[in-house]
Design a protein around this motif. Structure first.
Motif, PDB file in Angstrom:
ATOM      1  N   LYS A  48      -0.699   8.227   5.567  1.00 61.46           N
ATOM      2  CA  LYS A  48      -0.205   7.273   4.571  1.00 61.46           C
ATOM      3  C   LYS A  48      -0.871   7.530   3.230  1.00 61.46           C
ATOM      4  O   LYS A  48      -2.086   7.774   3.165  1.00 61.46           O
ATOM      5  CB  LYS A  48      -0.513   5.843   4.998  1.00 61.46           C
ATOM      6  N   GLU A  49      -0.087   7.453   2.164  1.00 62.05           N
ATOM      7  CA  GLU A  49      -0.641   7.585   0.814  1.00 62.05           C
ATOM      8  C   GLU A  49      -1.679   6.488   0.598  1.00 62.05           C
ATOM      9  O   GLU A  49      -1.520   5.348   1.050  1.00 62.05           O
ATOM     10  CB  GLU A  49       0.469   7.460  -0.229  1.00 62.05           C
ATOM     11  N   GLY A  50      -2.746   6.853  -0.073  1.00 61.77           N
ATOM     12  CA  GLY A  50      -3.789   5.878  -0.372  1.00 61.77           C
ATOM     13  C   GLY A  50      -4.920   5.856   0.642  1.00 61.77           C
ATOM     14  O   GLY A  50      -5.952   5.229   0.392  1.00 61.77           O
ATOM     15  N   GLU A  51      -4.740   6.521   1.778  1.00 65.52           N
ATOM     16  CA  GLU A  51      -5.814   6.605   2.762  1.00 65.52           C
ATOM     17  C   GLU A  51      -6.632   7.869   2.496  1.00 65.52           C
ATOM     18  O   GLU A  51      -6.194   8.778   1.797  1.00 65.52           O
ATOM     19  CB  GLU A  51      -5.245   6.614   4.188  1.00 65.52           C
ATOM     20  N   SER A  52      -7.814   7.937   3.063  1.00 62.67           N
ATOM     21  CA  SER A  52      -8.743   9.032   2.807  1.00 62.67           C
ATOM     22  C   SER A  52      -8.381  10.305   3.562  1.00 62.67           C
ATOM     23  O   SER A  52      -7.967  10.249   4.717  1.00 62.67           O
ATOM     24  CB  SER A  52     -10.159   8.636   3.244  1.00 62.67           C
ATOM     25  N   TYR A  53      -8.575  11.433   2.884  1.00 61.52           N
ATOM     26  CA  TYR A  53      -8.663  12.710   3.573  1.00 61.52           C
ATOM     27  C   TYR A  53     -10.038  12.726   4.244  1.00 61.52           C
ATOM     28  O   TYR A  53     -11.004  12.158   3.715  1.00 61.52           O
ATOM     29  CB  TYR A  53      -8.611  13.880   2.590  1.00 61.52           C
ATOM     30  N   LEU A  54     -10.146  13.381   5.380  1.00 59.53           N
ATOM     31  CA  LEU A  54     -11.425  13.517   6.053  1.00 59.53           C
ATOM     32  C   LEU A  54     -11.767  14.998   6.162  1.00 59.53           C
ATOM     33  O   LEU A  54     -10.955  15.795   6.637  1.00 59.53           O
ATOM     34  CB  LEU A  54     -11.389  12.911   7.458  1.00 59.53           C
ATOM     35  N   ILE A  55     -12.958  15.340   5.713  1.00 62.59           N
ATOM     36  CA  ILE A  55     -13.477  16.690   5.879  1.00 62.59           C
ATOM     37  C   ILE A  55     -14.583  16.562   6.916  1.00 62.59           C
ATOM     38  O   ILE A  55     -15.632  15.972   6.646  1.00 62.59           O
ATOM     39  CB  ILE A  55     -14.047  17.264   4.560  1.00 62.59           C
ATOM     40  N   VAL A  56     -14.336  17.064   8.109  1.00 62.43           N
ATOM     41  CA  VAL A  56     -15.258  16.899   9.227  1.00 62.43           C
ATOM     42  C   VAL A  56     -15.935  18.243   9.484  1.00 62.43           C
ATOM     43  O   VAL A  56     -15.284  19.214   9.859  1.00 62.43           O
ATOM     44  CB  VAL A  56     -14.502  16.441  10.500  1.00 62.43           C
ATOM     45  N   SER A  57     -17.249  18.277   9.247  1.00 62.64           N
ATOM     46  CA  SER A  57     -17.980  19.519   9.494  1.00 62.64           C
ATOM     47  C   SER A  57     -18.988  19.311  10.617  1.00 62.64           C
ATOM     48  O   SER A  57     -19.618  18.266  10.719  1.00 62.64           O
ATOM     49  CB  SER A  57     -18.678  20.028   8.220  1.00 62.64           C
ATOM     50  N   HIS A  58     -19.097  20.322  11.462  1.00 61.67           N
ATOM     51  CA  HIS A  58     -19.979  20.290  12.635  1.00 61.67           C
ATOM     52  C   HIS A  58     -21.130  21.268  12.399  1.00 61.67           C
ATOM     53  O   HIS A  58     -20.906  22.407  11.965  1.00 61.67           O
ATOM     54  CB  HIS A  58     -19.205  20.687  13.893  1.00 61.67           C
ATOM     55  N   TRP A  59     -22.320  20.819  12.730  1.00 61.58           N
ATOM     56  CA  TRP A  59     -23.552  21.569  12.474  1.00 61.58           C
ATOM     57  C   TRP A  59     -24.444  21.533  13.692  1.00 61.58           C
ATOM     58  O   TRP A  59     -24.373  20.595  14.491  1.00 61.58           O
ATOM     59  CB  TRP A  59     -24.296  20.950  11.291  1.00 61.58           C
ATOM     60  N   ASP A  60     -25.328  22.511  13.796  1.00 60.08           N
ATOM     61  CA  ASP A  60     -26.265  22.472  14.918  1.00 60.08           C
ATOM     62  C   ASP A  60     -27.443  21.543  14.641  1.00 60.08           C
ATOM     63  O   ASP A  60     -28.176  21.192  15.566  1.00 60.08           O
ATOM     64  CB  ASP A  60     -26.704  23.866  15.356  1.00 60.08           C
ATOM     65  N   SER A  61     -27.624  21.123  13.358  1.00 60.48           N
ATOM     66  CA  SER A  61     -28.696  20.173  13.054  1.00 60.48           C
ATOM     67  C   SER A  61     -28.435  19.503  11.705  1.00 60.48           C
ATOM     68  O   SER A  61     -27.695  20.031  10.867  1.00 60.48           O
ATOM     69  CB  SER A  61     -30.046  20.880  12.998  1.00 60.48           C
ATOM     70  N   GLU A  62     -29.070  18.375  11.510  1.00 66.51           N
ATOM     71  CA  GLU A  62     -28.989  17.700  10.216  1.00 66.51           C
ATOM     72  C   GLU A  62     -29.640  18.546   9.129  1.00 66.51           C
ATOM     73  O   GLU A  62     -29.176  18.586   7.993  1.00 66.51           O
ATOM     74  CB  GLU A  62     -29.638  16.321  10.293  1.00 66.51           C
ATOM     75  N   ASP A  63     -30.728  19.230   9.475  1.00 67.39           N
ATOM     76  CA  ASP A  63     -31.399  20.087   8.499  1.00 67.39           C
ATOM     77  C   ASP A  63     -30.456  21.182   7.986  1.00 67.39           C
ATOM     78  O   ASP A  63     -30.472  21.504   6.788  1.00 67.39           O
ATOM     79  CB  ASP A  63     -32.657  20.717   9.087  1.00 67.39           C
TER      80      ASP A  63
END
Length: 109
Positions: A48-63
């Motif tokens: 739906k227009e007006g809702e957020s795109y989501l960029i989902v990135s996966h990592w082996d650590s927060e660092d």
């Protein structure tokens, strides 16, 4: 390797900027792809227009994720979008997009 850390960038675009935003990702620099600890990424388009795109990135650590966000590769990977925002601000216009990162620990796959 199990995905241990996820960063989700919630991107809200002005309606007239959505096509440009999608074009930026279609022609992205792939700078993130070679970062140590990066596992994968999805770019999700809202239904739906007006809702957020989501960029989902996966990592082996927060660092590893934090290293990415402070790297020259991060600046290179985002420079076109940053330039669009800078230009809009200089012209006294509303930025064409906003970004809000949220981070998560994966507790189940």
């Amino acid at each position: 390797m199990d995905k241990k850390f996820v960063a989700i960038n919630y991107i809200n675009c002005q309606p007239e900027y959505a096509e440009r935003f999608e074009q930026l990702f279609a022609t992205r620099a792939h700078a993130i792809d070679t970062m140590p600890g990066f596992l994968d990424m999805q770019v999700l388009k809202p239904n739906k227009e007006g809702e957020s795109y989501l960029i989902v990135s996966h990592w082996d650590s927060e660092d590893a994720f934090k290293t990415w966000t402070t790297s020259s590769a991060f600046i290179e990977g985002h420079k076109r979008g940053f330039e669009d925002i800078r230009k809009a601000k200089e012209e006294g216009k509303t930025p064409p997009m906003t970004s809000d990162f949220k981070v998560y620990q994966v507790i189940s796959n």
